[in-house]
Design an enzyme around this catalytic site. Structure first.
Site, PDB file in Angstrom:
ATOM      1  N   GLU A   1       0.962  -1.331   0.036  1.00  9.79           N
ATOM      2  CA  GLU A   1       0.160  -0.163   0.066  1.00  9.79           C
ATOM      3  C   GLU A   1       1.179   1.188  -0.190  1.00  9.79           C
ATOM      4  O   GLU A   1       1.861   1.211   0.429  1.00  9.79           O
ATOM      5  CB  GLU A   1      -1.097  -0.411   1.327  1.00  9.79           C
ATOM      6  CG  GLU A   1      -1.440   1.188   1.849  1.00  9.79           C
ATOM      7  CD  GLU A   1      -3.013   0.863   2.734  1.00  9.79           C
ATOM      8  OE1 GLU A   1      -2.857  -0.699   2.979  1.00  9.79           O
ATOM      9  OE2 GLU A   1      -3.512   1.820   2.678  1.00  9.79           O
ATOM     10  N   GLY A   2       0.346   2.156  -0.434  1.00  5.02           N
ATOM     11  CA  GLY A   2       1.365   3.281  -0.389  1.00  5.02           C
ATOM     12  C   GLY A   2       0.174   4.581  -0.926  1.00  5.02           C
ATOM     13  O   GLY A   2      -0.985   4.450  -1.615  1.00  5.02           O
TER      14      GLY A   2
ATOM     15  N   TYR B   1      -0.171   6.164  -3.995  1.00  2.00           N
ATOM     16  CA  TYR B   1      -0.151   5.810  -4.732  1.00  2.00           C
ATOM     17  C   TYR B   1      -1.921   4.599  -5.420  1.00  2.00           C
ATOM     18  O   TYR B   1      -2.934   4.847  -6.401  1.00  2.00           O
ATOM     19  CB  TYR B   1       0.403   5.297  -6.216  1.00  2.00           C
ATOM     20  CG  TYR B   1       0.542   4.394  -6.047  1.00  2.00           C
ATOM     21  CD1 TYR B   1       0.321   3.153  -5.674  1.00  2.00           C
ATOM     22  CD2 TYR B   1       2.287   3.846  -4.371  1.00  2.00           C
ATOM     23  CE1 TYR B   1       0.858   1.695  -5.488  1.00  2.00           C
ATOM     24  CE2 TYR B   1       2.573   2.679  -4.180  1.00  2.00           C
ATOM     25  CZ  TYR B   1       2.202   1.727  -4.002  1.00  2.00           C
ATOM     26  OH  TYR B   1       2.464   0.384  -3.636  1.00  2.00           O
ATOM     27  N   GLY B   2      -2.235   4.278  -4.213  1.00  2.00           N
ATOM     28  CA  GLY B   2      -3.450   2.582  -4.259  1.00  2.00           C
ATOM     29  C   GLY B   2      -2.437   2.084  -3.671  1.00  2.00           C
ATOM     30  O   GLY B   2      -1.466   1.639  -2.672  1.00  2.00           O
ATOM     31  N   LEU B   3      -3.394   0.516  -4.219  1.00  6.00           N
ATOM     32  CA  LEU B   3      -3.084  -0.887  -3.431  1.00  6.00           C
ATOM     33  C   LEU B   3      -2.275  -1.276  -4.247  1.00  6.00           C
ATOM     34  O   LEU B   3      -2.466  -1.280  -5.049  1.00  6.00           O
ATOM     35  CB  LEU B   3      -4.039  -1.157  -2.785  1.00  6.00           C
ATOM     36  CG  LEU B   3      -4.719  -0.196  -2.306  1.00  6.00           C
ATOM     37  CD1 LEU B   3      -6.272  -0.604  -1.919  1.00  6.00           C
ATOM     38  CD2 LEU B   3      -4.111  -0.088  -0.848  1.00  6.00           C
TER      39      LEU B   3
ATOM     40  N   ASP C   1      15.355   7.299  -6.536  1.00  4.34           N
ATOM     41  CA  ASP C   1      15.196   6.449  -5.002  1.00  4.34           C
ATOM     42  C   ASP C   1      14.827   5.339  -5.331  1.00  4.34           C
ATOM     43  O   ASP C   1      14.564   4.252  -4.850  1.00  4.34           O
ATOM     44  CB  ASP C   1      13.048   6.557  -5.266  1.00  4.34           C
ATOM     45  CG  ASP C   1      12.760   6.792  -3.442  1.00  4.34           C
ATOM     46  OD1 ASP C   1      13.809   7.267  -2.763  1.00  4.34           O
ATOM     47  OD2 ASP C   1      11.840   7.214  -2.813  1.00  4.34           O
TER      48      ASP C   1
END
Lengths: 438, 253
Positions: free
Chosen positions: A23-24, A26-28, A144
């Protein structure tokens, strides 16, 4: 597409959905298996519709755009893109990787209590550099890299193969977005190159090499090399503590060794008196427990070179002596070729089967949910998207007249049009070649 | 990706002129001719440029947007994908791909400002829905290489990098987006064709320079001729003809 329920979506019929794995912002991310044989595991990343009503998130666009162009054994493979028109959500389907460096390092540190064997460290590093060298030769900068973004394939044909993942856009995420502290995930600055910390505006592929150096050290010691405390602010604040941590180990950078240092904003302004501060050079070799004469140390110190222009490149690193001495790196980083080495069984990724594609929790009082989301840095997780915008910087046309001047140019353009016949005649007979104009 | 156009999806998907000039069956049924087809695409390229000037984005975004629009119509019909919605949506998508996102709200505002005609009237919701359909139609291939990139190094190499030549060639490259050249030819050849035309126009002798380049001069000349043909016929592209062509789309077959 029916009433918009994901369960009715046609594209989804080709998968068995197993549950949420990450999960982040941006979404899942979900784990699924393809139904048609040979059945394989797929990670499906769902992008939320952006809240401001601005369509497909630019992050998703950039990730698709880049991944659609690249194919490499050590880069994650985008196998499909799906759109649900009904609720305007977007799904990216990737080949699933069971492990990542974050979990592998954690397993050794917290469970096994012993270091990762030399063969595995070297093979992981070699493959990481191999993937990175490909990206850099294609003008892409990841920007990153960190252990949780570096996936390792689980059992199967590609067992122990590294896949660099998360090709998004951190730049967008530097704008105030929801902090990730909600689920215990902290966006890290630990792998950020010193030139970035000092405010450099231009990124080069050297920022990725710094991160690789940090990851190399972490593979050796099981501890992040430079664990600075992050300053939280909306737009790219000065990270003094992170620099402090670096200087303590590597010593103070000097203009002699790093001439362009003088032009870096934070060095120039020096509001925190970073120039005057005196550091005792702890010595990198002490921290990573390597002999200063070993090839491993030599390579590491070249990755952690202050001046980005002098820092070793991925292509150069692959040619380093370290990779030419025993144990030689191999394709399956997790299983050493030599007998006698113990094979470590790494845990599989926890799957939260109580969350559906909508991100709705089906089990009201599920314990699994807390267990998973509580400490799930995840393959595609750790929240922040990483990016690869460098090549666009590189290819952007920064010169030339603006659209407005161009319009003016067009207004005068009648001259061009009126003498086309003449120009054509010249072209037809120039260089003595016949051409068949349309 | 600047390093290898030759491994890009753009290169792999370059088309033959015949494929680009195929009018979709649905559009044919509505009476759209090849001429109409080209005219509408040219008009939409202009529309994208006008919108772009309002929302202030770089020429590169315009070029990418026009390329998307032209790619869409090699696969989809204008009857189903209304050009008056596809054009602004391509600009919207290109602005994201080229990292200079323009809000849909802003586009919807300028659409109204530019065209009073109801047929151009599309709202934010329409743009967002079309964005996804365009992503699908493009099969998610979004990277586009443009002639602009090679223009300045080439001009410099030829010793023609004065302001006059730069502006002239840059303007010519802009105009190539009113044609389908970007779908058919590698961008550096389009750039060379523009330099070629400009050097003939300005009476610069570039014969030796062109000979040293290892490119097929016949292709460069053919592209040049196509551009010149376009300028010749450009005078006949009246507003009225465009409207007649667009009108066919709205008629029942």
């Amino acid at each position: 597409m029916g009433d918009g329920r994901w369960s009715r979506a046609e594209w989804l019929q080709q998968y068995d959905l197993l549950g949420k794995i990450g999960e982040g912002t941006y979404g899942l991310v979900f784990l699924a298996r393809t139904k048609s044989p040979p059945s394989k595991s797929i990670a499906i990343k769902k992008f939320k519709q952006s809240k401001d009503g601005d369509g497909v998130s630019p992050t998703a666009i950039r990730e698709i755009m880049l991944l659609r162009e690249i194919t490499h054994e050590n880069v994650v493979k985008l196998v499909n893109v799906h759109i649900n028109h009904a609720d305007m959500s977007l799904y990216l389907a990737f080949d699933y990787a069971e492990h990542d460096l974050y979990e592998i390092i954690r397993h050794h540190r917290d469970k096994l209590n012993h270091s990762i064997n030399q063969y595995t460290v070297k093979s992981l590093l070699w493959q990481l550099l191999n993937g990175l060298s490909y990206l850099h030769s294609n003008w892409m900068i990841h920007r990153d890299l960190k252990p949780s973004n570096i996936l390792v394939m689980g059992e199967g044909e590609e067992h122990g193969v590294i896949k660099i993942a998360d090709f998004g856009l951190a730049r967008i995420y530097q704008a105030p977005l929801k902090p990730l502290s909600d689920n215990g995930v902290v966006v890290t600055i630990w792998y950020r190159a010193p030139e970035l910390l000092l405010g450099a505006k231009h990124y080069t592929s050297a920022v990725d090499m710094w991160a690789v150096g940090c990851i190399f050290a972490e593979l050796l010691t099981l501890k992040p090399l430079f664990q600075g405390a992050e300053v939280k602010a909306t737009s790219n604040p000065f990270q003094l503590d992170q620099l402090d941590k670096i200087f303590k180990v590597l010593g103070h950078p000097t203009l002699e060794k790093w001439p362009s240092l003088a032009s870096l904003p934070h060095w120039q302004q020096d509001l925190q008196h970073i120039q005057g501060h005196k550091y005792d050079n702890t010595g990198l070799y002490n921290v990573v427990h390597l002999s200063p004469k070993s090839p491993a140390y030599d390579l590491l110190s070249k990755m952690l070179e202050y001046d980005p222009r002098k820092r070793i490149t991925a292509a150069q690193a692959l040619e380093h002596e370290y990779f030419k001495i025993e144990p030689l790196p191999g394709r399956n980083a997790l299983v050493p070729c030599q007998l006698g080495e113990k094979i470590v069984n790494y845990p599989t990724r926890p799957v939260d089967s109580s969350t559906d594609l909508e991100g709705t929790n089906n089990l009201q009082h599920s314990l699994t949910v807390t267990a998973v989301s509580g400490n799930m840095p995840g393959a595609h997780g750790h929240g922040r998207w990483n990016e690869l915008w460098g090549y666009l910087e590189a290819t952007r046309c920064s010169t030339g007249p603006s659209a407005a001047t161009v319009e003016k140019e067009r207004a005068n353009g009648d001259a061009r049009i009126s003498c086309t016949a003449e120009v054509k005649t010249i072209i037809r007979f120039s260089a003595g070649r016949e051409t068949s104009g349309r | 990706m600047a390093a290898n156009f030759w491994t890009s999806s753009h290169y792999k998907h370059l088309l033959e002129q015949e494929d680009v000039d195929m009018v979709n069956t649905l559009d044919k049924e509505k009476g759209i001719t090849l001429e109409d087809f080209k005219l509408i695409k040219m008009h939409m390229a202009n529309y994208i440029l006008k919108l772009a000037q309002q929302v202030k984005v770089r020429q590169r975004v315009v070029a990418t947007a026009v390329t998307y629009m032209r790619r869409v119509y090699t696969r989809k019909s204008m009857a189903e994908y209304d050009p008056r919605l596809v054009a602004p949506t391509c600009l919207y998508l290109a602005s994201k791909a080229e990292e200079s996102t323009v809000q849909a709200r802003l586009l919807a505002f300028y659409i109204k400002k530019l065209y009073a005609d109801d047929k151009y009237r599309y709202e934010i919701k329409d743009i967002l829905e079309m964005e996804m359909k365009i992503l699908e139609a493009l099969n998610y291939y979004l990277v586009v290489y443009h002639p602009y990139r090679s223009l300045s190094p080439l001009l410099q190499d030829a010793g023609l990098n004065d302001l006059n030549m730069t502006q002239l060639t840059w303007g010519l490259v802009n105009d190539t987006y009113k044609m389908d050249l970007i779908l058919v030819h590698p961008p550096h050849l389009i750039a060379l064709a523009c330099i070629y035309i400009a050097s003939v126009l300005r009476d610069k002798d570039t014969t030796a320079w062109f000979e040293e380049l290892r490119v097929d001069m016949n292709v460069v000349k053919n592209i040049s001729m196509e551009i010149l043909d376009f300028y010749e016929s450009n005078r006949m592209f009246t507003e009225e003809r465009i409207n007649v062509a667009l009108q066919k789309l709205t008629l029942r077959p």
